[in-house]
Design an enzyme around this catalytic site. Structure first.
Site, PDB file in Angstrom:
ATOM      1  N   ASP A   1      52.453  34.589  40.847  1.00 34.85           N
ATOM      2  CA  ASP A   1      51.486  35.665  40.626  1.00 34.85           C
ATOM      3  C   ASP A   1      52.216  36.994  40.348  1.00 34.85           C
ATOM      4  O   ASP A   1      53.216  37.008  39.645  1.00 34.85           O
ATOM      5  CB  ASP A   1      50.523  35.754  41.825  1.00 34.85           C
ATOM      6  CG  ASP A   1      49.232  36.477  41.470  1.00 34.85           C
ATOM      7  OD1 ASP A   1      48.334  35.836  40.903  1.00 34.85           O
ATOM      8  OD2 ASP A   1      49.136  37.691  41.728  1.00 34.85           O
TER       9      ASP A   1
ATOM     10  N   TYR B   1      46.467  46.668  39.348  1.00 30.08           N
ATOM     11  CA  TYR B   1      46.048  46.184  38.022  1.00 30.08           C
ATOM     12  C   TYR B   1      45.860  47.359  37.061  1.00 30.08           C
ATOM     13  O   TYR B   1      46.291  47.317  35.911  1.00 30.08           O
ATOM     14  CB  TYR B   1      44.751  45.382  38.131  1.00 30.08           C
ATOM     15  CG  TYR B   1      44.927  44.056  38.818  1.00 30.08           C
ATOM     16  CD1 TYR B   1      45.076  43.983  40.197  1.00 30.08           C
ATOM     17  CD2 TYR B   1      44.974  42.872  38.095  1.00 30.08           C
ATOM     18  CE1 TYR B   1      45.263  42.763  40.839  1.00 30.08           C
ATOM     19  CE2 TYR B   1      45.161  41.646  38.729  1.00 30.08           C
ATOM     20  CZ  TYR B   1      45.297  41.599  40.095  1.00 30.08           C
ATOM     21  OH  TYR B   1      45.485  40.405  40.714  1.00 30.08           O
TER      22      TYR B   1
ATOM     23  N   HIS C   1      48.026  27.328  42.145  1.00 27.49           N
ATOM     24  CA  HIS C   1      48.609  28.660  42.031  1.00 27.49           C
ATOM     25  C   HIS C   1      49.411  29.076  43.266  1.00 27.49           C
ATOM     26  O   HIS C   1      50.401  29.778  43.148  1.00 27.49           O
ATOM     27  CB  HIS C   1      47.449  29.632  41.797  1.00 27.49           C
ATOM     28  CG  HIS C   1      47.857  31.029  41.493  1.00 27.49           C
ATOM     29  ND1 HIS C   1      48.531  31.370  40.335  1.00 27.49           N
ATOM     30  CD2 HIS C   1      47.689  32.182  42.179  1.00 27.49           C
ATOM     31  CE1 HIS C   1      48.741  32.684  40.329  1.00 27.49           C
ATOM     32  NE2 HIS C   1      48.242  33.194  41.437  1.00 27.49           N
TER      33      HIS C   1
END
Ligand SMILES: *[C@@H]1O[C@H](CO)[C@@H](O)[C@H](O)[C@H]1NC(C)=O
Ligand SMILES: *[C@@H]1O[C@H](CO)[C@@H](O)[C@H](O)[C@H]1NC(C)=O
Length: 459
Positions: free
Chosen positions: A232, A378, A435
């Protein structure tokens, strides 16, 4: 005459097309980044970070836990899922109701045992560039140090994860086992703005800045040269450290090897017509193709990305104000990227990671109130003056290793990865796993990481 004009026009167009394409695909030079920007509150004159490293314990007052139990006991407006629907419309409210009951009446009742478990690895804090940074520092035993070569390792998590992802993995990394040649001295920090670490107080804290802080943390702890492992954001930050500070990185291993570049898209498209030339076995074609399904997955599953990249404070307020909302938002991600049980089973998370582990991770977000500051990362990385995205096009010669798990986001092909990491020494595929590999398949990740280490630091 007409023919000459035509040829000249074609030549001019070809030239412009070549220029445009070249501008989009050629490697970029390494950007400059200050190695000591202050990110704390205010603007202190002649700031010098205190260099002490202090032990840290996770310890919350019982009143905070009781208050959370009360909040989870309130009647909440519960909209039943549509008929025959599981997780297709978002987190299933029926499933969530059971999880909330378990959280309140079983998990939180034993909170002090969970707290003890979280404290079973040694935690510390130290100040870097005005920010108090939290990290786990796990060392091999004295006997292990005698038997095997010790290598420092920086372990990096992402969103919506935390250091909790790494507990089983760290316990393997510091132990001697038959399959390994190395033991590791592990530093696993909470990212800036995540969990127990401070958040930046001004705009601009992107991947480049995160890379600087994490490198400074390793220097502070006393490691000039180290390995990096991450998935990630942890993978993208590890890639940034390897790019900006290759002199410090012995090797970089990723379980989410993605590249976001125009050239990567072109290469994926070409490879989709002849996968046999680019992928070691037909067994693994589905990691990359069909592209239509991969693009669909990216569109359907990444709405959160758009929200957090544009209005992180709005979603952050909603999440920090509501533990049940926070649970739905975070657990949805664990549900979706969980092995081949994705979307189907209500108890997929319990089967894959143990529900307690997922709730530990959720508690870290709840107790530290870090939903907003975590979401801002982000926005900083897509900001127009951030170089975060162009960093994918800057090469590094650091040895790279890639572990592709079947149900993770679509990874890059070796053909693409080598554009950024010409020294790709270890490239692997797994026909299972999602993930959160360190949490789901810690032994497989450990063995893969050992194989990579042998290649990366072979003398
Ligand atoms: C930070 O940058 C300055 C100026 O370029 C340099 O002198 C210094 O050695 C660097 N420090 C570290 C820890 O890299
Ligand atoms: C939850 O509410 C019920 C009914 O009002 C009450 O009996 C119970 O003690 C409450 N539990 C908690 C943990 O607050």
């Amino acid at each position: 005459m007409k023919a000459i004009i035509f040829i000249v026009l074609v030549a001019i167009s070809a030239f412009w097309l070549y220029r445009a394409a070249n501008g989009l695909i050629k490697p970029l030079p390494k950007p400059e980044v200050s190695n000591n920007t202050y990110w704390g509150p205010g603007k202190p004159v002649n700031y010098e970070a205190p260099t002490d490293i202090v032990p840290f314990e996770i310890k919350y007052d019982q009143t905070i836990i009781d208050d959370l139990r009360t909040q989870l006991n309130r009647t909440w407006k519960f909209t039943a899922p549509l008929e025959n629907i599981k997780f297709e419309y978002g987190f299933n409210s029926e499933a969530l109701r059971h999880i909330v009951d378990y959280w309140r009446d079983y998990y939180l009742v034993k909170w002090s045992a969970h707290e003890d478990y979280l404290n079973s690895l040694p935690h510390f804090k130290t100040e870097i560039q005005g920010l108090k940074i939290h990290f786990i520092h796990a060392k091999p035993s004295a006997e292990a140090r005698k038997e095997k070569k010790v290598v420092p390792l920086l372990l990096l998590h992402g969103w919506p994860g935390s250091v909790r992802e790494f507990y089983d993995f760290i316990k393997l990394l510091v132990e001697v086992s038959e399959v390994n040649d190395y033991v590791f001295e592990v530093i696993a920090p909470s990212l800036v703005g995540y969990g127990f670490s401070d958040a930046a107080t001004r705009p601009g804290f992107d991947i480049l800045q995160m890379a600087v802080v994490m490198r400074n943390l390793m220097l502070r702890v006393g490691f000039e040269k180290f390995l990096i492992q991450g998935g990630d954001w942890g993978s993208i930050i590890g890639s940034a450290i390897s790019t900006l500070f290759p002199e410090n990185v012995l090797g970089f291993h990723s379980n989410m090897c993605v590249l976001i570049t125009p050239l990567d898209s072109i290469k994926s498209y070409i490879a989709s017509w002849m996968p046999e030339r680019f992928i070691p076995a037909p067994f693994f074609y589905n990691h990359h193709f069909p592209l239509k399904d991969k693009y669909k997955f990216m569109i359907v599953e990444t709405g959160y990305f758009h929200i957090q990249a544009t209005k992180p404070d709005t979603i952050g307020i909603a999440l920090d104000a509501s533990p049940i909302g926070l649970a739905a938002y975070i657990l949805e991600k664990f549900q979706v990227v969980t092995g081949d049980r994705r979307k189907q089973e209500f108890n997929a998370m319990d089967k894959t990671y143990k529900l307690d582990a997922v709730l530990d991770n959720l508690m870290i977000y709840y107790l530290t109130g870090s939903a907003t500051t975590a979401a801002r990362f982000y926005a900083e990385n897509v900001a127009s003056d951030s170089k975060a995205m162009s960093l994918f096009r800057v090469q590094t010669t650091v040895p790279m290793g890639c572990a592709r798990f079947k149900y993770d986001v679509p990874p890059a092909l070796d053909w693409s990865l080598k554009d950024k990491f010409p020294n790709l020494v270890h490239s692997t595929y797994f026909n299972q796993g999602g993930h959160f590999a360190a949490m789901e398949l810690p032994v497989m990740l450990y063995i893969n990481f050992q194989e990579f280490t042998k290649k990366a630091i072979a003398d």
